[in-house]
Design a protein around this motif. Structure first.
Motif, PDB file in Angstrom:
ATOM      1  N   GLY A 164      41.932  19.157 -14.547  1.00 45.16           N
ATOM      2  CA  GLY A 164      40.659  19.633 -15.068  1.00 45.16           C
ATOM      3  C   GLY A 164      40.447  19.295 -16.522  1.00 45.16           C
ATOM      4  O   GLY A 164      39.323  19.392 -17.036  1.00 45.16           O
ATOM      5  N   ASP A 165      41.509  18.891 -17.238  1.00 47.91           N
ATOM      6  CA  ASP A 165      41.380  18.470 -18.632  1.00 47.91           C
ATOM      7  C   ASP A 165      40.852  17.039 -18.722  1.00 47.91           C
ATOM      8  O   ASP A 165      40.823  16.306 -17.727  1.00 47.91           O
ATOM      9  N   ILE A 166      40.469  16.633 -19.927  1.00 47.68           N
ATOM     10  CA  ILE A 166      39.747  15.374 -20.138  1.00 47.68           C
ATOM     11  C   ILE A 166      40.517  14.461 -21.102  1.00 47.68           C
ATOM     12  O   ILE A 166      41.084  14.922 -22.092  1.00 47.68           O
ATOM     13  N   ILE A 167      40.506  13.148 -20.794  1.00 51.16           N
ATOM     14  CA  ILE A 167      41.053  12.138 -21.686  1.00 51.16           C
ATOM     15  C   ILE A 167      39.926  11.193 -22.101  1.00 51.16           C
ATOM     16  O   ILE A 167      39.143  10.734 -21.257  1.00 51.16           O
ATOM     17  N   TYR A 202      29.757  11.144 -14.657  1.00 51.86           N
ATOM     18  CA  TYR A 202      30.665  11.689 -13.637  1.00 51.86           C
ATOM     19  C   TYR A 202      31.533  12.802 -14.212  1.00 51.86           C
ATOM     20  O   TYR A 202      31.683  13.874 -13.603  1.00 51.86           O
ATOM     21  N   ILE A 203      32.103  12.595 -15.395  1.00 51.14           N
ATOM     22  CA  ILE A 203      32.947  13.612 -16.024  1.00 51.14           C
ATOM     23  C   ILE A 203      32.121  14.858 -16.329  1.00 51.14           C
ATOM     24  O   ILE A 203      32.579  15.993 -16.125  1.00 51.14           O
ATOM     25  N   SER A 204      30.912  14.687 -16.828  1.00 52.37           N
ATOM     26  CA  SER A 204      30.050  15.836 -17.110  1.00 52.37           C
ATOM     27  C   SER A 204      29.767  16.627 -15.841  1.00 52.37           C
ATOM     28  O   SER A 204      29.763  17.869 -15.854  1.00 52.37           O
ATOM     29  N   GLN A 205      29.544  15.928 -14.741  1.00 49.57           N
ATOM     30  CA  GLN A 205      29.321  16.626 -13.470  1.00 49.57           C
ATOM     31  C   GLN A 205      30.549  17.447 -13.067  1.00 49.57           C
ATOM     32  O   GLN A 205      30.424  18.572 -12.574  1.00 49.57           O
ATOM     33  N   CYS A 206      31.732  16.879 -13.272  1.00 52.85           N
ATOM     34  CA  CYS A 206      32.966  17.606 -12.948  1.00 52.85           C
ATOM     35  C   CYS A 206      33.085  18.865 -13.802  1.00 52.85           C
ATOM     36  O   CYS A 206      33.434  19.946 -13.301  1.00 52.85           O
ATOM     37  N   LEU A 207      32.799  18.745 -15.102  1.00 56.66           N
ATOM     38  CA  LEU A 207      32.852  19.893 -16.003  1.00 56.66           C
ATOM     39  C   LEU A 207      31.842  20.958 -15.596  1.00 56.66           C
ATOM     40  O   LEU A 207      32.135  22.160 -15.607  1.00 56.66           O
ATOM     41  N   ARG A 208      30.660  20.506 -15.226  1.00 57.10           N
ATOM     42  CA  ARG A 208      29.622  21.435 -14.783  1.00 57.10           C
ATOM     43  C   ARG A 208      30.059  22.158 -13.509  1.00 57.10           C
ATOM     44  O   ARG A 208      29.842  23.372 -13.369  1.00 57.10           O
ATOM     45  N   ALA A 209      30.690  21.426 -12.585  1.00 52.98           N
ATOM     46  CA  ALA A 209      31.175  22.040 -11.351  1.00 52.98           C
ATOM     47  C   ALA A 209      32.241  23.091 -11.640  1.00 52.98           C
ATOM     48  O   ALA A 209      32.407  24.051 -10.882  1.00 52.98           O
ATOM     49  N   GLY A 210      32.962  22.918 -12.756  1.00 49.99           N
ATOM     50  CA  GLY A 210      33.966  23.888 -13.157  1.00 49.99           C
ATOM     51  C   GLY A 210      33.400  25.072 -13.914  1.00 49.99           C
ATOM     52  O   GLY A 210      34.169  25.936 -14.364  1.00 49.99           O
ATOM     53  N   GLY A 211      32.091  25.110 -14.075  1.00 46.20           N
ATOM     54  CA  GLY A 211      31.448  26.264 -14.696  1.00 46.20           C
ATOM     55  C   GLY A 211      31.066  26.094 -16.144  1.00 46.20           C
ATOM     56  O   GLY A 211      30.617  27.054 -16.788  1.00 46.20           O
ATOM     57  N   ALA A 231      37.735  24.022  -9.046  1.00 51.87           N
ATOM     58  CA  ALA A 231      36.405  23.538  -8.649  1.00 51.87           C
ATOM     59  C   ALA A 231      36.102  22.196  -9.303  1.00 51.87           C
ATOM     60  O   ALA A 231      35.515  21.305  -8.672  1.00 51.87           O
ATOM     61  N   ALA A 232      36.500  22.027 -10.571  1.00 53.55           N
ATOM     62  CA  ALA A 232      36.271  20.757 -11.267  1.00 53.55           C
ATOM     63  C   ALA A 232      37.034  19.631 -10.598  1.00 53.55           C
ATOM     64  O   ALA A 232      36.504  18.520 -10.394  1.00 53.55           O
ATOM     65  N   VAL A 233      38.299  19.889 -10.230  1.00 50.58           N
ATOM     66  CA  VAL A 233      39.118  18.864  -9.575  1.00 50.58           C
ATOM     67  C   VAL A 233      38.594  18.568  -8.174  1.00 50.58           C
ATOM     68  O   VAL A 233      38.548  17.405  -7.747  1.00 50.58           O
ATOM     69  N   GLN A 234      38.195  19.605  -7.448  1.00 47.83           N
ATOM     70  CA  GLN A 234      37.637  19.380  -6.108  1.00 47.83           C
ATOM     71  C   GLN A 234      36.394  18.503  -6.179  1.00 47.83           C
ATOM     72  O   GLN A 234      36.193  17.621  -5.332  1.00 47.83           O
ATOM     73  N   TYR A 235      35.560  18.730  -7.177  1.00 50.99           N
ATOM     74  CA  TYR A 235      34.373  17.895  -7.359  1.00 50.99           C
ATOM     75  C   TYR A 235      34.780  16.462  -7.684  1.00 50.99           C
ATOM     76  O   TYR A 235      34.214  15.494  -7.147  1.00 50.99           O
ATOM     77  N   ALA A 236      35.764  16.317  -8.569  1.00 49.12           N
ATOM     78  CA  ALA A 236      36.235  14.981  -8.947  1.00 49.12           C
ATOM     79  C   ALA A 236      36.767  14.218  -7.745  1.00 49.12           C
ATOM     80  O   ALA A 236      36.577  12.999  -7.631  1.00 49.12           O
ATOM     81  N   GLU A 237      37.442  14.908  -6.836  1.00 51.21           N
ATOM     82  CA  GLU A 237      37.964  14.276  -5.630  1.00 51.21           C
ATOM     83  C   GLU A 237      36.843  13.954  -4.641  1.00 51.21           C
ATOM     84  O   GLU A 237      36.867  12.904  -3.993  1.00 51.21           O
ATOM     85  N   ARG A 238      35.875  14.835  -4.543  1.00 52.67           N
ATOM     86  CA  ARG A 238      34.780  14.631  -3.590  1.00 52.67           C
ATOM     87  C   ARG A 238      33.915  13.424  -3.966  1.00 52.67           C
ATOM     88  O   ARG A 238      33.490  12.654  -3.092  1.00 52.67           O
ATOM     89  N   TRP A 239      33.668  13.220  -5.261  1.00 47.28           N
ATOM     90  CA  TRP A 239      32.682  12.224  -5.678  1.00 47.28           C
ATOM     91  C   TRP A 239      33.274  11.045  -6.422  1.00 47.28           C
ATOM     92  O   TRP A 239      32.537  10.275  -7.039  1.00 47.28           O
TER      93      TRP A 239
END
Length: 282
Positions: free
Chosen positions: A219-222, A155-164, A129-137
């Motif tokens: 889904g991991d962060i750098i 943007y990264i926070s939104q991706c993390l939030r989308a991942g739960g 879900a986090a990756v799908q969000y990252a690709e969508r936006w």
């Protein structure tokens, strides 16, 4: 928005031949047994300014690179703001636009998250879900959230939030990780604060530091400290891997998709760059 005529590629080559980031980008892939076999692009003007009797045009250059790595192909995308003027019917002063890298809410005192709760709390991180969000936006903006001038951490926070990832700490901006629409924690939108929150949190959203980019999963962060001065400047999310299992990342400011994780092709890159690799959800 008005589309720019198809002089973009010639102008892109001539403009960026004087900047080493384009050469570094080609070298980056060459060192990984890969090459950029095709470049396509489109520019769209988003602002026209009248300055001292001269007209300046600002546009977003959307570049698409087809990259061949052994028998593997992948597409990388990047959106870079540019500007130019017209003189006697010719393009002059064509260059990449400098961005304001200071976030209005960025405090100088934020250092490290100190969590009074010692008991760990696990959550189920949905990487897909986090990756799908990252690709969508990756190149647009979810209207449910504010857009920041420096939008990478938002943007990264939104991706993390989308991942739960669970939010906590509101309404104190110096604590936790949260967004409420009219307010948000520093860790939600400031790169330096999110880096320290991930390593300091002991409940909910937290990061386990890894020592190799190769070990990261989608889904991991750098986190990036471009100057190597202890001030963390940027964050990306891993969305896939290249042919050798190295991370490709998405990011905002500049908006990028499937970019090689090391950012050696970035105009902000320096030889002193430092990285932090965080496993999320485990």
């Amino acid at each position: 928005m008005k589309k720019i005529k198809q002089w973009w590629l010639k102008e892109f080559e001539s403009t960026n031949s004087q900047n080493d980031w384009w050469e570094r980008k080609k070298q980056l892939w060459k060192e990984r047994d890969a090459e950029i076999v095709k470049v396509k692009g489109k520019g769209e003007i988003f602002q026209t300014l009248q300055l001292e009797g001269k007209t300046e045009y600002r546009y977003l250059l959307h570049l698409t690179y087809l990259i061949k790595q052994n028998k593997h192909f992948h597409i990388e995308e990047q959106v870079i703001p540019h500007e130019y003027r017209m003189k006697n019917g010719k393009v002059v002063d064509h260059k990449e636009t400098k961005r304001n890298v200071t976030l209005e809410i960025q405090p100088s005192f934020i250092t490290k998250e100190r969590d009074s709760v010692l008991e760990e709390e696990r959550f189920s991180y949905d990487r897909r879900a986090a990756v799908q969000y990252a690709e969508r936006w990756w190149n647009s903006y979810n209207p449910a959230y504010r857009i920041f001038d420096v939008d990478c951490t938002n943007y990264i926070s939104q991706c993390l939030r989308a991942g739960g990832a669970p939010m906590r700490g509101a309404p104190v901006r110096e604590r936790g990780w949260w967004y409420s629409g009219s307010s948000w924690s520093y860790s939600w939108a400031v790169a330096h604060s999110l880096r320290w929150y991930l390593s300091g949190s002991r409940q909910g959203l937290k990061g386990k530091e890894l020592y190799s980019a190769e070990d990261l999963l989608p889904g991991d962060i750098i986190c990036y400290d471009f100057q190597g001065d202890g001030r963390w400047d940027h964050n990306t999310i891993v969305v896939t891997k290249d042919a050798y299992g190295m991370p490709l990342v998405n990011a905002h400011t500049d908006n990028s998709r499937h970019r090689y994780w090391s950012y050696e092709d970035s105009s902000a890159y320096t030889p002193d760059i430092q990285y932090k690799f965080f496993r999320i959800g485990e």
